[in-house]
Design a protein around this motif. Structure first.
Motif, PDB file in Angstrom:
ATOM      1  N   GLY A  39      11.783   2.713  -0.723  1.00 17.49           N
ATOM      2  CA  GLY A  39      10.880   1.830  -1.440  1.00 17.49           C
ATOM      3  C   GLY A  39       9.500   1.833  -0.828  1.00 17.49           C
ATOM      4  O   GLY A  39       9.202   2.574   0.119  1.00 17.49           O
ATOM      5  N   GLU A  40       8.644   0.980  -1.364  1.00 21.33           N
ATOM      6  CA  GLU A  40       7.281   0.866  -0.874  1.00 21.33           C
ATOM      7  C   GLU A  40       7.279   0.382   0.575  1.00 21.33           C
ATOM      8  O   GLU A  40       8.030  -0.512   0.940  1.00 21.33           O
ATOM      9  CB  GLU A  40       6.498  -0.111  -1.753  1.00 21.33           C
ATOM     10  CG  GLU A  40       5.042  -0.243  -1.384  1.00 21.33           C
ATOM     11  CD  GLU A  40       4.305  -1.159  -2.335  1.00 21.33           C
ATOM     12  OE1 GLU A  40       3.130  -1.478  -2.051  1.00 21.33           O
ATOM     13  OE2 GLU A  40       4.890  -1.565  -3.358  1.00 21.33           O
ATOM     14  N   ALA A  41       6.465   1.010   1.396  1.00 14.24           N
ATOM     15  CA  ALA A  41       6.335   0.647   2.813  1.00 14.24           C
ATOM     16  C   ALA A  41       7.661   0.722   3.551  1.00 14.24           C
ATOM     17  O   ALA A  41       7.920  -0.044   4.479  1.00 14.24           O
ATOM     18  CB  ALA A  41       5.730  -0.747   2.957  1.00 14.24           C
ATOM     19  N   SER A  42       8.525   1.656   3.146  1.00 18.44           N
ATOM     20  CA  SER A  42       9.851   1.806   3.765  1.00 18.44           C
ATOM     21  C   SER A  42      10.033   3.223   4.291  1.00 18.44           C
ATOM     22  O   SER A  42       9.471   4.177   3.751  1.00 18.44           O
ATOM     23  CB  SER A  42      10.950   1.490   2.742  1.00 18.44           C
ATOM     24  OG  SER A  42      10.833   0.167   2.276  1.00 18.44           O
ATOM     25  N   MET A  68       2.540   4.720  -8.378  1.00 18.15           N
ATOM     26  CA  MET A  68       2.525   4.839  -6.930  1.00 18.15           C
ATOM     27  C   MET A  68       1.215   5.452  -6.477  1.00 18.15           C
ATOM     28  O   MET A  68       0.750   6.435  -7.035  1.00 18.15           O
ATOM     29  CB  MET A  68       3.686   5.731  -6.478  1.00 18.15           C
ATOM     30  CG  MET A  68       3.710   5.949  -4.968  1.00 18.15           C
ATOM     31  SD  MET A  68       4.967   7.171  -4.498  1.00 18.15           S
ATOM     32  CE  MET A  68       4.136   8.685  -4.919  1.00 18.15           C
ATOM     33  N   ASN A  69       0.632   4.904  -5.483  1.00 14.25           N
ATOM     34  CA  ASN A  69      -0.570   5.472  -4.884  1.00 14.25           C
ATOM     35  C   ASN A  69      -0.156   6.271  -3.668  1.00 14.25           C
ATOM     36  O   ASN A  69       0.196   5.726  -2.636  1.00 14.25           O
ATOM     37  CB  ASN A  69      -1.523   4.355  -4.480  1.00 14.25           C
ATOM     38  CG  ASN A  69      -2.808   4.910  -3.870  1.00 14.25           C
ATOM     39  OD1 ASN A  69      -2.898   6.098  -3.570  1.00 14.25           O
ATOM     40  ND2 ASN A  69      -3.783   4.053  -3.692  1.00 14.25           N
ATOM     41  N   GLY A  83       7.107  11.980  -3.088  1.00 12.93           N
ATOM     42  CA  GLY A  83       6.827  11.430  -1.770  1.00 12.93           C
ATOM     43  C   GLY A  83       6.635  12.460  -0.675  1.00 12.93           C
ATOM     44  O   GLY A  83       6.247  13.603  -0.913  1.00 12.93           O
ATOM     45  N   LYS A 126      -1.946   5.486  -0.115  1.00 15.48           N
ATOM     46  CA  LYS A 126      -2.105   4.162   0.471  1.00 15.48           C
ATOM     47  C   LYS A 126      -1.358   3.983   1.763  1.00 15.48           C
ATOM     48  O   LYS A 126      -1.587   3.046   2.495  1.00 15.48           O
ATOM     49  CB  LYS A 126      -1.655   3.104  -0.534  1.00 15.48           C
ATOM     50  CG  LYS A 126      -0.164   3.142  -0.825  1.00 15.48           C
ATOM     51  CD  LYS A 126       0.183   2.151  -1.920  1.00 15.48           C
ATOM     52  CE  LYS A 126       1.636   2.242  -2.323  1.00 15.48           C
ATOM     53  NZ  LYS A 126       1.943   1.349  -3.436  1.00 15.48           N
ATOM     54  N   HIS A 127      -0.440   4.904   2.074  1.00 16.22           N
ATOM     55  CA  HIS A 127       0.352   4.735   3.290  1.00 16.22           C
ATOM     56  C   HIS A 127      -0.304   5.405   4.486  1.00 16.22           C
ATOM     57  O   HIS A 127       0.233   5.418   5.576  1.00 16.22           O
ATOM     58  CB  HIS A 127       1.756   5.299   3.072  1.00 16.22           C
ATOM     59  CG  HIS A 127       2.464   4.643   1.928  1.00 16.22           C
ATOM     60  ND1 HIS A 127       2.811   3.318   1.923  1.00 16.22           N
ATOM     61  CD2 HIS A 127       2.855   5.136   0.736  1.00 16.22           C
ATOM     62  CE1 HIS A 127       3.397   3.016   0.783  1.00 16.22           C
ATOM     63  NE2 HIS A 127       3.423   4.094   0.039  1.00 16.22           N
ATOM     64  N   PRO A 146       7.649   6.465   2.655  1.00 19.57           N
ATOM     65  CA  PRO A 146       7.744   5.521   1.538  1.00 19.57           C
ATOM     66  C   PRO A 146       7.649   6.191   0.167  1.00 19.57           C
ATOM     67  O   PRO A 146       7.014   7.234  -0.001  1.00 19.57           O
ATOM     68  CB  PRO A 146       6.550   4.587   1.766  1.00 19.57           C
ATOM     69  CG  PRO A 146       6.290   4.665   3.237  1.00 19.57           C
ATOM     70  CD  PRO A 146       6.571   6.092   3.592  1.00 19.57           C
ATOM     71  N   ASP A 147       8.291   5.551  -0.809  1.00 19.63           N
ATOM     72  CA  ASP A 147       8.216   5.985  -2.211  1.00 19.63           C
ATOM     73  C   ASP A 147       8.602   7.445  -2.386  1.00 19.63           C
ATOM     74  O   ASP A 147       7.937   8.196  -3.105  1.00 19.63           O
ATOM     75  CB  ASP A 147       6.800   5.750  -2.756  1.00 19.63           C
ATOM     76  CG  ASP A 147       6.446   4.276  -2.826  1.00 19.63           C
ATOM     77  OD1 ASP A 147       7.323   3.469  -3.187  1.00 19.63           O
ATOM     78  OD2 ASP A 147       5.289   3.928  -2.505  1.00 19.63           O
TER      79      ASP A 147
END
Length: 207
Positions: free
Chosen positions: A71-74, A1-2, A108, A5-6, A90-91
């Protein structure tokens, strides 16, 4: 996980802490439960009695011992019954510890908006434990460190090495495995993006 990135983490915030004598911590034996208020994207829930994760839906209940993850982008939001609201980015992974009056944020970003004059509770993270009552704060966990920044109120932060610092509104602090990293820094919810870059294996604030 980055974890960067969000982008910008909007909103007020923050802290991690364990203040043994801090007024307002939840009392032992008080059950902590939560209700799902919203889900945007993919989120999963698993209560202690369940064998596996299932898709989370609005009005689902998270009981003691249950785990919630996005989840990702959630995104998702939970109501911690009789405490306040938690916005989960996210994440992220969020657990109501079985048999305890505490929350364990494992990964997160989570933004906690705790009502005043309500039962408080403890928020655990990999690098500290937070005792919270009537405040607004965010907890962001990265590899090897946790960043906390206070929007409203004052918090007492105890690192895993036992060192304690009080953080006031408008300040943020970084906690690593070995303890606090440096001094408090200015925090402005409108300009602080909580963006970090990994350089030579170490997370540093992005200019």
């Amino acid at each position: 996980m980055n974890p960067v990135k969000h982008g910008v983490v909007p909103l007020a915030l923050i802290v991690l802490v364990f203040a043994v004598a801090f007024v307002g911590c939840s009392k032992d034996g008080i059950d902590v439960t939560a209700k799902v208020l919203s889900v945007d994207g993919t989120a999963e829930i698993k209560n202690a009695s369940a064998q596996s994760f299932v898709s989370a839906k609005v009005n689902d209940t998270l009981d003691m011992g249950g785990v919630f993850k996005t989840g990702e982008a959630s995104l998702a939001s939970l109501e911690i019954i009789n405490r306040g609201i938690v916005e989960i980015k996210p994440d992220s992974i969020f657990e109501l510890e079985a048999g305890k009056d505490s929350i364990f944020q494992k990964a997160g970003v989570a933004i906690y908006k705790i009502d005043k004059n309500k039962e408080g509770f403890k928020v655990k993270a990999p690098h500290a434990v937070t005792c919270v009552l009537g405040t607004r704060f965010v907890v962001r966990i990265l590899d090897g460190m946790t960043v906390v920044g206070v929007e409203e109120g004052r918090v007492s932060v105890t690192a895993n090495n036992g060192e304690i610092r009080e953080i006031a509104a408008g300040k943020k602090i970084t906690i690593e495995n070995s303890g606090f990293r440096g001094a408090e820094e200015e925090f402005d919810v409108n300009t602080d993006s909580f963006n970090y870059l990994q350089i030579d294996g170490k997370w540093v604030p992005k200019e």
